[in-house]
Write an enzyme that holds these catalytic residues in place. Structure first.
Site, PDB file in Angstrom:
ATOM      1  N   CYS A   1      -5.585  49.531  86.374  1.00 51.07           N
ATOM      2  CA  CYS A   1      -5.334  49.282  84.911  1.00 51.07           C
ATOM      3  C   CYS A   1      -3.962  49.404  84.835  1.00 51.07           C
ATOM      4  O   CYS A   1      -3.057  49.923  85.777  1.00 51.07           O
ATOM      5  CB  CYS A   1      -5.884  50.567  84.117  1.00 51.07           C
ATOM      6  SG  CYS A   1      -5.693  50.328  82.420  1.00 51.07           S
TER       7      CYS A   1
ATOM      8  N   ARG B   1       0.282  55.330  83.421  1.00 53.99           N
ATOM      9  CA  ARG B   1       0.038  56.524  84.189  1.00 53.99           C
ATOM     10  C   ARG B   1      -0.554  56.330  85.484  1.00 53.99           C
ATOM     11  O   ARG B   1      -0.958  57.418  86.153  1.00 53.99           O
ATOM     12  CB  ARG B   1      -0.648  57.556  83.414  1.00 53.99           C
ATOM     13  CG  ARG B   1      -0.031  57.925  82.020  1.00 53.99           C
ATOM     14  CD  ARG B   1      -0.776  58.723  80.931  1.00 53.99           C
ATOM     15  NE  ARG B   1      -1.805  57.770  80.642  1.00 53.99           N
ATOM     16  CZ  ARG B   1      -2.766  57.969  79.535  1.00 53.99           C
ATOM     17  NH1 ARG B   1      -2.919  59.105  79.120  1.00 53.99           N
ATOM     18  NH2 ARG B   1      -3.663  57.019  79.301  1.00 53.99           N
TER      19      ARG B   1
ATOM     20  N   CYS C   1      -9.398  55.949  80.033  1.00 56.26           N
ATOM     21  CA  CYS C   1      -8.649  54.498  79.913  1.00 56.26           C
ATOM     22  C   CYS C   1      -9.057  54.066  78.474  1.00 56.26           C
ATOM     23  O   CYS C   1      -9.855  53.931  77.883  1.00 56.26           O
ATOM     24  CB  CYS C   1      -9.673  53.587  80.743  1.00 56.26           C
ATOM     25  SG  CYS C   1      -8.867  51.876  80.723  1.00 56.26           S
TER      26      CYS C   1
ATOM     27  N   HIS D   1      -9.615  54.564  85.764  1.00 51.80           N
ATOM     28  CA  HIS D   1      -9.035  55.982  85.376  1.00 51.80           C
ATOM     29  C   HIS D   1      -9.696  56.435  84.104  1.00 51.80           C
ATOM     30  O   HIS D   1      -9.952  55.767  83.165  1.00 51.80           O
ATOM     31  CB  HIS D   1      -7.540  55.809  85.212  1.00 51.80           C
ATOM     32  CG  HIS D   1      -7.170  55.036  84.176  1.00 51.80           C
ATOM     33  ND1 HIS D   1      -6.684  55.811  82.859  1.00 51.80           N
ATOM     34  CD2 HIS D   1      -6.890  53.830  83.712  1.00 51.80           C
ATOM     35  CE1 HIS D   1      -6.305  55.114  81.923  1.00 51.80           C
ATOM     36  NE2 HIS D   1      -6.406  53.689  82.435  1.00 51.80           N
TER      37      HIS D   1
ATOM     38  N   ASP E   1      -2.249  50.807  82.797  1.00 46.36           N
ATOM     39  CA  ASP E   1      -1.819  51.981  82.222  1.00 46.36           C
ATOM     40  C   ASP E   1      -0.620  52.557  82.601  1.00 46.36           C
ATOM     41  O   ASP E   1      -0.592  52.459  84.137  1.00 46.36           O
ATOM     42  CB  ASP E   1      -2.851  53.090  82.116  1.00 46.36           C
ATOM     43  CG  ASP E   1      -2.557  54.190  81.328  1.00 46.36           C
ATOM     44  OD1 ASP E   1      -1.791  54.848  81.576  1.00 46.36           O
ATOM     45  OD2 ASP E   1      -3.459  54.635  80.263  1.00 46.36           O
TER      46      ASP E   1
END
Ligand code: CO
Length: 212
Positions: free
Chosen positions: A42, A46, A101, A98, A44
């Protein structure tokens, strides 16, 4: 959080540290790359691929997008898979979702999200494929977590559908495709242990792209 200027200071420190530790570090990387892993994750912020795997530059070929999707008509993801398998000869392809998400959460809402509709529909399609199982989960958070796992599984299936993966695997015995979920609340990776061999067999009944 760093300011814009700090990023360049960080970069110089990072170069110094690596060069001190290993004077050939950048020279070796400039020469070529030979990663064993292709990581599809992803976008993302993080979920930093190399860091969570404890691997150095040169070790992981990376593709990231919203909700770690592998879409048949996405020339970007498909090109990464093609190059990773045919040219870099990666041994493992990992689709890593994750928990938490935002893309999957958005797909669970019945809202018109404009440009994102087409992209998130891929996740709604995953929901439709597994609607019976998902609807039976009454706890919303548990259902959300399960959809994240099932999305990873279906994106692994999409990777296995590609000609380059099927042909290369039948010829060389790799790459193997794995589905992982990263837990942003504790930093741990979980291998969903998707049955790669079984999926490949089933896929080949319908999507076979290797001449017999
Ligand atoms: Co995400």
């Amino acid at each position: 959080m760093s300011t814009y200027q700090e990023v360049f200071e960080n970069n110089r420190k990072w170069v110094e540290e690596n060069t001190q530790r290993d004077p050939d570090f950048f020279r070796r990387l400039a020469d070529h790359q030979d990663p064993d892993f292709l990581f599809i994750g992803c976008a993302d912020s993080r979920v930093p691929a190399n860091e969570i795997m404890g691997l150095d530059p040169g070790d992981v070929f990376v593709h990231r997008n919203v909700a770690n999707l592998v879409v048949n008509t996405d020339i970007n993801a498909q090109s990464v898979i093609q190059y990773g398998v045919a040219n870099l000869d990666v041994k493992h392809i990992i689709v890593c979702g994750h928990y938490g998400c935002g893309g999957v959460a958005a797909a669970m809402q019945p809202a018109d999200l404009g440009l994102l509709n087409g992209w998130l529909r891929e996740i709604r399609d995953v929901y439709r494929l597994h609607q019976k199982e998902l609807d039976a989960i009454k706890d919303t958070d548990a259902r959300y977590r399960r959809l994240i796992e099932l999305n990873v599984q279906e994106q692994c299936v999409n990777v296995i559908k590609t000609a380059v993966v099927q042909k290369t695997y039948l010829r060389t015995g790799h790459p193997t495709v794995h589905g992982w979920v990263y837990d942003i609340s504790n930093g741990l990776l979980r291998d969903l242990e998707i049955p790669f061999g079984k999926i490949l067999e089933r896929i080949q009944e319908i999507y076979r792209l290797e001449a017999t």
